[in-house]
Design an enzyme around this catalytic site. Sequence first.
Site, PDB file in Angstrom:
ATOM      1  CG  ASN A  44     -14.465 -23.826  11.487  1.00  0.00           C
ATOM      2  OD1 ASN A  44     -14.178 -23.113  12.436  1.00  0.00           O
ATOM      3  ND2 ASN A  44     -14.910 -25.065  11.635  1.00  0.00           N
ATOM      4  NE  ARG A 371      -4.858 -19.628  19.829  1.00  0.00           N
ATOM      5  CZ  ARG A 371      -4.601 -18.880  18.767  1.00  0.00           C
ATOM      6  NH1 ARG A 371      -4.853 -17.586  18.809  1.00  0.00           N
ATOM      7  NH2 ARG A 371      -4.094 -19.405  17.663  1.00  0.00           N
ATOM      8  NE  ARG A 401      -1.996 -17.955  11.110  1.00  0.00           N
ATOM      9  CZ  ARG A 401      -1.002 -17.685  10.251  1.00  0.00           C
ATOM     10  NH1 ARG A 401      -0.961 -16.536   9.627  1.00  0.00           N
ATOM     11  NH2 ARG A 401      -0.061 -18.582  10.031  1.00  0.00           N
ATOM     12  CG  HIS A 431       1.514 -24.633  20.229  1.00  0.00           C
ATOM     13  ND1 HIS A 431       1.081 -25.944  20.279  1.00  0.00           N
ATOM     14  CD2 HIS A 431       0.398 -23.885  20.057  1.00  0.00           C
ATOM     15  CE1 HIS A 431      -0.232 -25.988  20.124  1.00  0.00           C
ATOM     16  NE2 HIS A 431      -0.678 -24.750  19.997  1.00  0.00           N
ATOM     17  CE1 TYR A 464     -12.024 -24.220  21.955  1.00  0.00           C
ATOM     18  CE2 TYR A 464      -9.642 -24.363  21.998  1.00  0.00           C
ATOM     19  CZ  TYR A 464     -10.787 -23.779  21.515  1.00  0.00           C
ATOM     20  OH  TYR A 464     -10.710 -22.768  20.599  1.00  0.00           O
ATOM     21  NE  ARG A 560     -10.542 -30.594  17.156  1.00  0.00           N
ATOM     22  CZ  ARG A 560     -10.006 -29.510  16.583  1.00  0.00           C
ATOM     23  NH1 ARG A 560     -10.557 -28.973  15.526  1.00  0.00           N
ATOM     24  NH2 ARG A 560      -8.917 -28.973  17.071  1.00  0.00           N
ATOM     25  CG  HIS A 588      -7.371 -28.267  21.916  1.00  0.00           C
ATOM     26  ND1 HIS A 588      -6.458 -27.876  22.870  1.00  0.00           N
ATOM     27  CD2 HIS A 588      -7.031 -27.606  20.788  1.00  0.00           C
ATOM     28  CE1 HIS A 588      -5.608 -27.008  22.353  1.00  0.00           C
ATOM     29  NE2 HIS A 588      -5.929 -26.826  21.089  1.00  0.00           N
TER      30      HIS A 588
END
Length: 758
Positions: A44, A371, A401, A431, A464, A560, A588
Amino acid sequence: MKNRVYDNRELSWLKFNERVLEEARDERNPLLERLLFQSIYGSNLDEFFMVRVGSLYDASLVDDSHKDNKSKMKPSEQLSAIFTRVRELIAVEDESFKTIHKALEPKNIEHKSMKSLTMQEAEFLEAYYAYEIKPFLSPLIIDKRHPFPFLPNKSIYVAAKLTSKSGVTLGIIGCSEKFQRVIFLPRQDDSIAYVLVEELIFHYTDKIFSGYKVEEKTLMRITRNADIDVDESFDRELDFRQNMSELINKRKRLCAVRLQLSKQVSEPLQKELCTRLELSKKQVFVEKTPLDLSYVFAVFEKAADKKELFYEPQTSQLSRMIDESRPMIEQVDERDLFLSYPYETIQHFIRMLNEAAKDESVVSIKMTLYRVAKHSKVIKALCAAAENGKEVSVLVELRARFDEENNIGWSKQLEEAGCRVMYGPKGLKVHSKLCLITRKTSEGVKYTTQIGTGNYNEKTACLYTDLCLMTANTQIAHEAEEVFRALSIGELVEDSKLLLVAPHCLQNRLLEMMDNEIAVAKAGGEGYVGAKLNSLTDKVLIDKMIECSQAGVKVEMVIRGISCLVAGIPGVTENVRIRSIVGRYLEHARIYIFGSGVRKNVYISSADYMTRNTTRRVEVAAPVLNDEIKQRIIELFETQMKDNVKARDMQPDGTYIRLPASEPLVDAQSRLFAEAYANVPKSKPVPNPEPKAEPVPEPVTQPVQAQTEVRENTENAQTQTNVEEKPEPVQNATPVEEPVKKSLWSRFIALFRRKSKS
């Protein structure tokens, strides 16, 4: 920052990552899972430096007078505060790593230092070095004839101060390129001992630079800026996919933003390294923990049979709403369907895609991809649909990214299969998680629309927490169709009724619904705003929440990661409660709730309450119109608000604390998984034919499930981890495995001794 209503985005993110580190220190977690959390903390931080620190560094060079609109800090002030806090956390990180490894030793897992080796182990490593490492080393000295080389991002090197008759010079040895990172020492039992390749190279530095005296040495690792503005770097002579390929190569050579050292070095050597890398002293961090913890997955693989060191395996279950014997689209036509990952399996949705690919009534499939998994079943289904003559339109976001290269490859594969591939509009990432299946039936045109909170990724759907809604609602389908129409011609949706579509129809609608709750509260009613988010940074929405609190509206949020709003400040946010859950699975899902009692309106969304989501991306939120599904989502949210095991509550000074646990203990993730297991639909009895005598099969050992908190990069949601499978342990392998271990040991020692005699 005591009693300030706004927190700085970057410092709030560091608080989130500190909560990840707390999980590494939590003795209730299995030992190797704690080591995984420690690794997550480090990865991270890598991405944070690459993206956020890189961006701030660029901003400080361009215009350091520009202040953050919430904390009023300049870029240089934010960088200074970040460096200070990261340095403070190093001591916690080092102590955590030391504690975990000390606790692993009685479990027969040992990360050995070069000083603690037995004579046999030392002989083995000497032979290993001679035959597996030394021939492939490329040591360098830095002088007028040997310029300082480019050091790739996140690679590990030995840096040494060397002296000779001709003076003082700098020596560098690469440790990352060609070598297996973890060197396991031969064992005759099930114990595990290992060293890292950089530790072995570091040990032999004096011999590598045999013509010099090594005055001092350290391991070092460079983190480079990875923040590139795609649109500013756009070359009009190339198509978008070619541009992205060029930018990926360019990103690899951006400036350094951090230097990690394994030990404190002298001022002259540190200054030399900083000068060569164009870094300041503030950007140098000395750590006792290994500089890159990604090696832990090799240890997990080796220790796969030590079940007590991992979480108990959990498997995504079939949904109680879905009949496995009937086509998915037929069931969606009858009523809305809902999936909650990882508790319920994504395979239901993939089954629907596969059925659509073969269904003769299906005319088109339209989908947005951000993704996807490495071996994506979603991509496979879309390609099959195109090859079966369906019109398949896929928006592939090449600017996701750190997934740019993957998505470039997927876009080519989709095109080759006959899909129409498009990319997002200039300056805006797409997105949204949106899929629209259109059919031509005897009853007319019918639609199946899916809206999700997470990516179409079978891997992360096991790791997730996300939500998936499938509906045949015609108005939602028409609005989804408008989203795809706008994207296909480079436009944006300007108006919508049911869906909330950023950048023009989401933030304003959220404000309207909050205003409605303010009006209810002022009229003496019970105003309520709830949200489950990854991050909260949008100042417009933050200010409206402050207004809600001051009007008496109850505001509850499970966030979160980042929260730039500080809860619980008397007279300002005293009616706001914010909590964060960091646990086994990465939280998520995005949920919006407005109103209390029968007035409750519930949405699921791809968008966080971040400025980039609400004003600079194409995002979609959908209303939940089915009462059963709405109640399930409300109960999920309420369960998280009751969590007293993994949740931390924000305090009025912006810190987070675990409240004292009281009975009954509520671990939201564990409870939701238990409910999923309990609600598995029972198989319908099938009449059996006359039984025949069959040989009894051997029992099958189920593979150890991959735990984890998968890395979702800093740019996308502030993350947790890399994904690795824990393989199934080999059964009854002892007779074969032992000679192999002896052979490995004897081969190296024999080779080394023959070499020494010659």
